[in-house]
Design a protein around this motif. Sequence first.
Motif, PDB file in Angstrom:
ATOM      1  N   ARG A 378       9.883  -2.182 -11.622  1.00 17.31           N
ATOM      2  CA  ARG A 378      11.027  -2.568 -10.802  1.00 17.31           C
ATOM      3  C   ARG A 378      12.065  -1.455 -10.749  1.00 17.31           C
ATOM      4  O   ARG A 378      12.750  -1.286  -9.734  1.00 17.31           O
ATOM      5  N   GLN A 381      11.078   0.771  -8.018  1.00 15.43           N
ATOM      6  CA  GLN A 381      11.089   0.103  -6.719  1.00 15.43           C
ATOM      7  C   GLN A 381      12.502  -0.109  -6.175  1.00 15.43           C
ATOM      8  O   GLN A 381      12.662  -0.514  -5.037  1.00 15.43           O
ATOM      9  N   ARG A 382      13.484   0.178  -6.968  1.00 14.03           N
ATOM     10  CA  ARG A 382      14.850   0.089  -6.443  1.00 14.03           C
ATOM     11  C   ARG A 382      15.106   1.176  -5.408  1.00 14.03           C
ATOM     12  O   ARG A 382      15.973   1.034  -4.550  1.00 14.03           O
ATOM     13  N   GLU A 386       8.191  -0.789  -1.282  1.00  9.85           N
ATOM     14  CA  GLU A 386       7.161  -1.558  -1.961  1.00  9.85           C
ATOM     15  C   GLU A 386       5.858  -1.661  -1.169  1.00  9.85           C
ATOM     16  O   GLU A 386       4.968  -2.418  -1.543  1.00  9.85           O
ATOM     17  N   THR A 391       2.376  -1.938  -5.186  1.00 16.06           N
ATOM     18  CA  THR A 391       2.540  -3.375  -4.982  1.00 16.06           C
ATOM     19  C   THR A 391       1.322  -4.026  -4.341  1.00 16.06           C
ATOM     20  O   THR A 391       1.323  -5.226  -4.100  1.00 16.06           O
TER      21      THR A 391
END
Length: 426
Positions: A378, A381-382, A386, A391
């Motif tokens: 995560r 992925q900020r 994605e 993912t």
Amino acid sequence: MVISLIKKIIPFSMAMIVFGMLLGFTLPSFNNKLVGSEEAVERGKLVFNKYGCFVCHGNEGSGGVKNKNSSTGGVVTALTFTSRAFNETALRERIIQGPKVVVKADLKGPTPPLSMPNWRGVIMDSELTDLVVFLQSLTPEEGEEPKPVSKDRPPVPEFMLANNNCKICHSVVTENFKTNPHYGGHVTKNGDSEEIVCATCHGDGKNHASRYGDPDAILRFTKESSASVQEKNAACLQCHEKGIRLYWKGSTHESKDLACMDCHKIMEPASPQRLFTKGTELEVCFQCHQQRKAQMQRSSHMPFREGKVKCSDCHNPHGTANEKLLTEATVNENCYKCHADKRGPFLWEHPPVAENCLNCHDPHGSNHEKLLVVDRPRLCQRCHIESRHMTQPQLATARFAFNRSCQNCHSQIHGSNSPSGVRFHR
């Protein structure tokens, strides 16, 4: 037989009187009782006032003068019933025996400021005798009330009005102060050998002595003091205005009305270094920064609790020209002092790393490994969209899914010098 004994005693007594007159002194006659006489009591009262005993013990020994944290109710004991506690010999020795540490009400609290001075070699023997008579006269008879005390204060003795005579009333405190780093400080500008004087920090000692009992007659640094934070801090800043304290004025802590004494305890420090109010620097900071204290208890933390890192390694509490009281110009420069391998320059720079280490890490503590603000993937992925391989559905054995970590492949995430390291591969 009795008559013959009297005849032997009388010539002996007469001989002693004649012998005494030849030496220049007279023996008291059997009919003149000096001990307890009104003349001796009056002389003793003059001695009591001459040596300033009333300054601490109150007018005519009535007591009631504040003595913080003393076991006698926080006040100097009254002398009204002295003769019931001491006989004449014990009382004489108590007066001249010198400083005696006053028993603390709270053993962890400060030393009571007032204590008996050393009068040995100062007070004459005849004065001591009269003083003992006066103190004994203060004790009322059984069933009687103590004598009424005059409200008129005698003038303070001249010898107590000098700036450097604090040891007369504060003998134990001044003796303990000799182990303080400030003792012998170069503050009078008269040479390194000059001892620091109490007036340097507390103000005019003469004013304090002449207005004894008035708490505003001297600059006090306790929370009960009527002096403002700025007045207290000014006493410290007259010497400590340079170096790491250069940016104190206008700093975060100064604007919050933080006093030097909120962190430092000059007279009786709790720490072996830095004169802190608590045992360690961390405990001092945690008085206000409770959230940081909680963060440092998390599973992933800098070695603060282990004593290898302290707050001042990154922050200057006395103020800096940088944000968050940082000792360096930027967050990254602060981190590079220990993590030099992350400094670069790298052939392939990772923009969020070069921008600010705090984009990914929380230096005060985290529940995620490596002090990460969010767990991987995560965290990545900020910034990264994605819709890529991370993912997409994967088998549990696939390298993309193992441990759910982007760094399985992109291991050089802080920067790479490999010609093929554009994806931060090894």
